[in-house]
Design an enzyme around this catalytic site. Structure first.
Site: not given
Length: 153
Positions: A43-45
């Site tokens: 998700g952060c990527t």
């Protein structure tokens, strides 16, 4: 979460190269300040890559983009290099800004309770006042939603 209309808490944190960066360095321009849980997670990527893809749009509007997590400077350096991230990433292992912006919360995953960063975004105006608060944002649409909002003002 902090509310729109309140003064954004000042902070100074190291960027991916270890250089100190303060919120006050950006007075005179809008700042997208987004908090995310961890470098190199799916998700952060996706969220970071969405901000990278939209970066020219933010730059054209004289808006700075700053991502903050509790990852180390070295982790941010690898994350930014791997995904060619053109914006500022700040390391906050002591939770200075993370707690000041009230994004360190209790999280539940598969019945297990732990503390962590809730993915949240603040838009801070030219005078250092919070203009818009976006709690619990979705990684894929966060950057686009902010750009769309900036088109309306």
């Amino acid at each position: 979460m902090l509310e729109a209309g309140t003064k954004a808490p000042e902070f100074t944190l190291p960027d991916k190269d270890g250089n100190p960066v303060s919120l006050s360095d950006f007075l005179g321009k809008k700042v997208v300040l987004y908090f995310y849980p961890k470098d190199n997670t799916p998700g952060c990527t996706r969220q970071a890559c969405a901000f990278a893809a939209a970066y020219e749009g933010f730059k054209a509007k004289n808006v700075a983009v700053i991502g903050v997590s509790k990852d180390s400077v070295a982790s941010h350096q690898k994350f930014a290099a791997k995904h060619d991230l053109p914006f500022v990433l700040l390391s906050d292992p002591e939770l200075q800004a993370i707690q000041a912006y009230d994004v360190w919360k209790e999280k539940k995953l598969y019945g297990k309770v732990s503390m962590g960063v809730v993915r949240s975004t603040y838009l801070i105006n030219e005078e250092g006042v919070i203009e818009k608060v976006m709690p619990k944002v979705k990684p894929d649409t966060n950057a686009g939603e902010i750009l769309a909002y900036l088109e309306t003002i």
